[in-house]
Write a protein that holds these residues in place. Structure first.
Motif, PDB file in Angstrom:
ATOM      1  N   LEU A  25      -4.836   2.327   6.076  1.00 47.07           N
ATOM      2  CA  LEU A  25      -5.136   1.242   5.152  1.00 47.07           C
ATOM      3  C   LEU A  25      -5.843   1.697   3.887  1.00 47.07           C
ATOM      4  O   LEU A  25      -6.046   0.882   2.971  1.00 47.07           O
ATOM      5  CB  LEU A  25      -6.007   0.186   5.859  1.00 47.07           C
ATOM      6  N   ASN A  26      -6.219   2.951   3.805  1.00 51.96           N
ATOM      7  CA  ASN A  26      -6.984   3.404   2.655  1.00 51.96           C
ATOM      8  C   ASN A  26      -6.302   3.105   1.315  1.00 51.96           C
ATOM      9  O   ASN A  26      -6.948   2.637   0.379  1.00 51.96           O
ATOM     10  CB  ASN A  26      -7.294   4.903   2.774  1.00 51.96           C
ATOM     11  N   PRO A  27      -4.973   3.320   1.190  1.00 48.46           N
ATOM     12  CA  PRO A  27      -4.318   3.012  -0.094  1.00 48.46           C
ATOM     13  C   PRO A  27      -4.286   1.511  -0.412  1.00 48.46           C
ATOM     14  O   PRO A  27      -3.967   1.138  -1.545  1.00 48.46           O
ATOM     15  CB  PRO A  27      -2.890   3.556   0.098  1.00 48.46           C
ATOM     16  N   LEU A  28      -4.616   0.666   0.563  1.00 46.26           N
ATOM     17  CA  LEU A  28      -4.490  -0.779   0.379  1.00 46.26           C
ATOM     18  C   LEU A  28      -5.832  -1.476   0.172  1.00 46.26           C
ATOM     19  O   LEU A  28      -5.861  -2.689  -0.065  1.00 46.26           O
ATOM     20  CB  LEU A  28      -3.808  -1.416   1.604  1.00 46.26           C
ATOM     21  N   LEU A  29      -6.930  -0.757   0.236  1.00 46.71           N
ATOM     22  CA  LEU A  29      -8.244  -1.397   0.311  1.00 46.71           C
ATOM     23  C   LEU A  29      -8.546  -2.307  -0.873  1.00 46.71           C
ATOM     24  O   LEU A  29      -9.212  -3.337  -0.715  1.00 46.71           O
ATOM     25  CB  LEU A  29      -9.339  -0.332   0.441  1.00 46.71           C
ATOM     26  N   THR A  30      -8.070  -1.965  -2.052  1.00 44.22           N
ATOM     27  CA  THR A  30      -8.378  -2.778  -3.234  1.00 44.22           C
ATOM     28  C   THR A  30      -7.281  -3.796  -3.538  1.00 44.22           C
ATOM     29  O   THR A  30      -7.353  -4.514  -4.527  1.00 44.22           O
ATOM     30  CB  THR A  30      -8.573  -1.874  -4.474  1.00 44.22           C
ATOM     31  N   LYS A  31      -6.280  -3.872  -2.679  1.00 41.73           N
ATOM     32  CA  LYS A  31      -5.151  -4.777  -2.893  1.00 41.73           C
ATOM     33  C   LYS A  31      -5.460  -6.161  -2.303  1.00 41.73           C
ATOM     34  O   LYS A  31      -6.018  -6.263  -1.207  1.00 41.73           O
ATOM     35  CB  LYS A  31      -3.903  -4.186  -2.210  1.00 41.73           C
ATOM     36  N   GLN A  32      -5.120  -7.233  -3.044  1.00 46.07           N
ATOM     37  CA  GLN A  32      -5.308  -8.575  -2.496  1.00 46.07           C
ATOM     38  C   GLN A  32      -4.371  -8.796  -1.312  1.00 46.07           C
ATOM     39  O   GLN A  32      -3.214  -8.367  -1.333  1.00 46.07           O
ATOM     40  CB  GLN A  32      -5.034  -9.648  -3.562  1.00 46.07           C
ATOM     41  N   ILE A  33      -4.892  -9.468  -0.276  1.00 48.43           N
ATOM     42  CA  ILE A  33      -4.101  -9.624   0.946  1.00 48.43           C
ATOM     43  C   ILE A  33      -2.820 -10.422   0.696  1.00 48.43           C
ATOM     44  O   ILE A  33      -1.816 -10.206   1.373  1.00 48.43           O
ATOM     45  CB  ILE A  33      -4.924 -10.284   2.073  1.00 48.43           C
ATOM     46  N   ILE A  34      -2.822 -11.299  -0.292  1.00 43.96           N
ATOM     47  CA  ILE A  34      -1.637 -12.097  -0.585  1.00 43.96           C
ATOM     48  C   ILE A  34      -0.515 -11.234  -1.159  1.00 43.96           C
ATOM     49  O   ILE A  34       0.657 -11.604  -1.136  1.00 43.96           O
ATOM     50  CB  ILE A  34      -1.984 -13.245  -1.561  1.00 43.96           C
ATOM     51  N   LYS A  35      -0.862 -10.043  -1.670  1.00 41.29           N
ATOM     52  CA  LYS A  35       0.131  -9.157  -2.282  1.00 41.29           C
ATOM     53  C   LYS A  35       0.667  -8.108  -1.310  1.00 41.29           C
ATOM     54  O   LYS A  35       1.483  -7.269  -1.685  1.00 41.29           O
ATOM     55  CB  LYS A  35      -0.474  -8.454  -3.504  1.00 41.29           C
ATOM     56  N   LEU A  36       0.206  -8.148  -0.068  1.00 45.81           N
ATOM     57  CA  LEU A  36       0.672  -7.166   0.906  1.00 45.81           C
ATOM     58  C   LEU A  36       2.116  -7.449   1.305  1.00 45.81           C
ATOM     59  O   LEU A  36       2.537  -8.596   1.394  1.00 45.81           O
ATOM     60  CB  LEU A  36      -0.207  -7.197   2.157  1.00 45.81           C
ATOM     61  N   SER A  37       2.860  -6.387   1.575  1.00 49.13           N
ATOM     62  CA  SER A  37       4.189  -6.561   2.137  1.00 49.13           C
ATOM     63  C   SER A  37       4.043  -7.039   3.576  1.00 49.13           C
ATOM     64  O   SER A  37       2.956  -7.031   4.165  1.00 49.13           O
ATOM     65  CB  SER A  37       4.963  -5.236   2.105  1.00 49.13           C
TER      66      SER A  37
END
Length: 501
Positions: free
Chosen positions: A150-162
């Motif tokens: 998950l490290n590359p995703l930590l700053t990504k908004q959860i609504i934008k996750l695939s």
């Protein structure tokens, strides 16, 4: 001697006015990890929900032995605790809430930068999970971030996750609670090939930490750490055995797949007066960026009427964003050189003009429909491209919706609320919704997620038949080669936002 951590004895299980199980017996012993196998609607999800305490036990009993052991070991005053605190469940549907502490996300929100700011980042979401201090604290932030990458995703908004990234986050959040039992409902759906390959080691690490795993899965996707298999049919456990004694091949049944081509042809009702297009899609150097992160990087794609494309790539490659440019959901389309149905975006066409020509389905779409819509209403809403039927039903349209349900073998759910039917049947309802207006372009985003083997084959046969008897254009997204219909002849592959060979 076996030491049970959970036992269900002669239980009758009910939800609302429905009896889900009668005389249900099931035991998990210490050191056991179970896979639940069965066709769609066999009761796998219902058994997980029963163990999680979501349904009523009106006869027999369910005993959480692990909780008694926990109380004995913990000592002191633990009256505020219940066994539910020691069970985590990962469901096919997420229950994320926004910063306003509501769950009223809307489908296009992930593509609207200002609105998506109302969503937590992955890091904020993980930090918000309440961890009770007297539980085992083996799983902490560092461990779950590393295990689920998950490290590359930590700053990504959860609504934008695939879809696959969302599944990894849900598993991580479940582990942070350090449960005694982890319930996983079809955990592999939405994960790309690489993550699925790693899933066996992920489950092994989870079970090695002392957590008992119970997962609903395919007979051909049982991780090595699973010790036992239970086979369900018609909401009964018809077989349970050590995994070594289970033969997945014996689970396969030869079933004839009848396809009424005449009815499909009548439903598709090919209109000779339909406009002929030179290009369904034509995009040059499409570029999408959110903040400092580039999502699509100079993507070129031309789709001619009647072509059938597979859109491939790992989780987070940019596939959903690319589809959003075509489906009218992404406002950044206006800043790009994109032609849809021979009209350049930004030259006067509305989103509804675009959507009227497209039939779209995706695995997360069902989350955004009103909870009071029946399956028939959801399918009829496809005429209006709305996520739900917000106008009086019209009999002629409802009749056609029901005919599509019969063609997809789901007519028994016509009057049932969409939220109350199996996930696989929800997928097929969304397929019928996509087909009902006979669109020029079909976009199927991972349409086989949650379907059992028979349903997958039926779906592929249906797509092949539709492509054979019509000139519909198709974009088909999947992580698996075997799910691609034979009618698909072209491929666009994305990786990190770029087109790759």
């Amino acid at each position: 001697m076996h030491q049970p951590i959970l036992s269900i004895n002669h239980a009758t299980v009910r939800f609302l006015n429905n009896t889900l199980f009668t005389n249900l017996n099931f035991t998990i012993n210490k050191g056991e990890n179970w896979a639940l196998i069965g066709n769609s609607g066999s009761g796998k999800s219902a058994l997980l929900q029963t163990i999680a305490g979501r349904f009523n036990i009106t006869g027999g009993d369910i005993t959480y032995h692990f909780f008694e052991d926990f109380l004995n070991q913990a000592g002191g005053n633990q009256h505020h605790l219940t066994h539910h605190k020691l069970i985590s469940i990962v469901e096919p549907r997420h229950h994320f809430r926004n910063l306003s502490n509501t769950s009223d996300f809307y489908y296009q929100q992930r593509y609207n930068s200002s609105d998506s700011e109302d969503a937590l980042t992955v890091n904020q979401y993980l930090q918000s999970i309440t961890i009770l201090p007297h539980f085992s604290n083996y799983w902490d932030m560092d461990k779950v971030i590393m295990l689920l990458n998950l490290n590359p995703l930590l700053t990504k908004q959860i609504i934008k996750l695939s879809n696959g990234e969302t599944k990894r986050l849900m598993i991580a959040s479940a582990l942070l609670k350090n449960p005694a039992i982890l319930l996983l409902d079809s955990p592999l759906t939405g994960l790309d090939v690489e993550t699925r390959t790693l899933f066996t080691s992920i489950i092994k690490e989870i079970t090695s930490s002392g957590i008992s795993v119970l997962m609903a899965t395919s007979p051909f996707e049982i991780p090595d750490a699973i010790t036992h298999v239970a086979v369900l049919e018609n909401r009964s456990i018809i077989q349970s055995a050590p995994k070594d004694a289970f033969d997945p091949q014996s689970f396969l049944k030869e079933e004839k797949d009848y396809m009424d081509s005449g009815e499909l042809k009548a439903l598709l009702n090919n209109d000779p007066s339909k406009k002929a297009y030179e290009f369904i899609v034509k995009m040059n150097d499409a570029f999408i960026k959110y903040g400092d992160k580039i999502i699509l990087n100079k993507v070129n794609w031309q789709i001619i009427p009647g072509e059938r494309w597979a859109l491939l790539g790992p989780n987070g490659a940019g596939k959903s964003t690319l589809l959003s440019l075509i489906n009218g959901d992404n406002p950044q389309a206006y800043a790009n050189n994109i032609v849809l149905f021979d009209k350049k975006r930004g030259t006067g066409e509305s989103i509804w003009d675009i959507k009227s020509k497209i039939g779209f389905m995706s695995p997360e779409l069902h989350q955004y429909f009103p909870t009071d819509n029946s399956c028939l209403q959801v399918i009829e809403s496809g005429y209006y491209d709305t996520l739900g039927l917000f106008r009086p039903s019209q009999k002629n349209k409802a009749d056609i919706a029901f005919r599509w349900m019969k063609a997809l073998e789901i007519e028994k759910f016509a009057r049932v609320l969409l939220k109350n039917i199996p996930a696989s049947a929800q997928r097929l309802c969304l397929l019928a919704r996509a087909l009902i207006k006979n669109p020029d372009l079909l976009i199927f985003d991972e349409p086989c997620q949650g379907l059992d083997a028979h349903q997958q084959q039926h779906f592929k046969n249906l797509v092949n038949t539709i492509c054979r008897i019509s000139n519909v254009t198709l974009i088909y997204v999947t992580h698996y080669q075997n799910e691609i219909p034979d009618s698909v002849t072209k491929v666009l592959r994305l990786d990190k936002g770029r087109v790759v060979n």
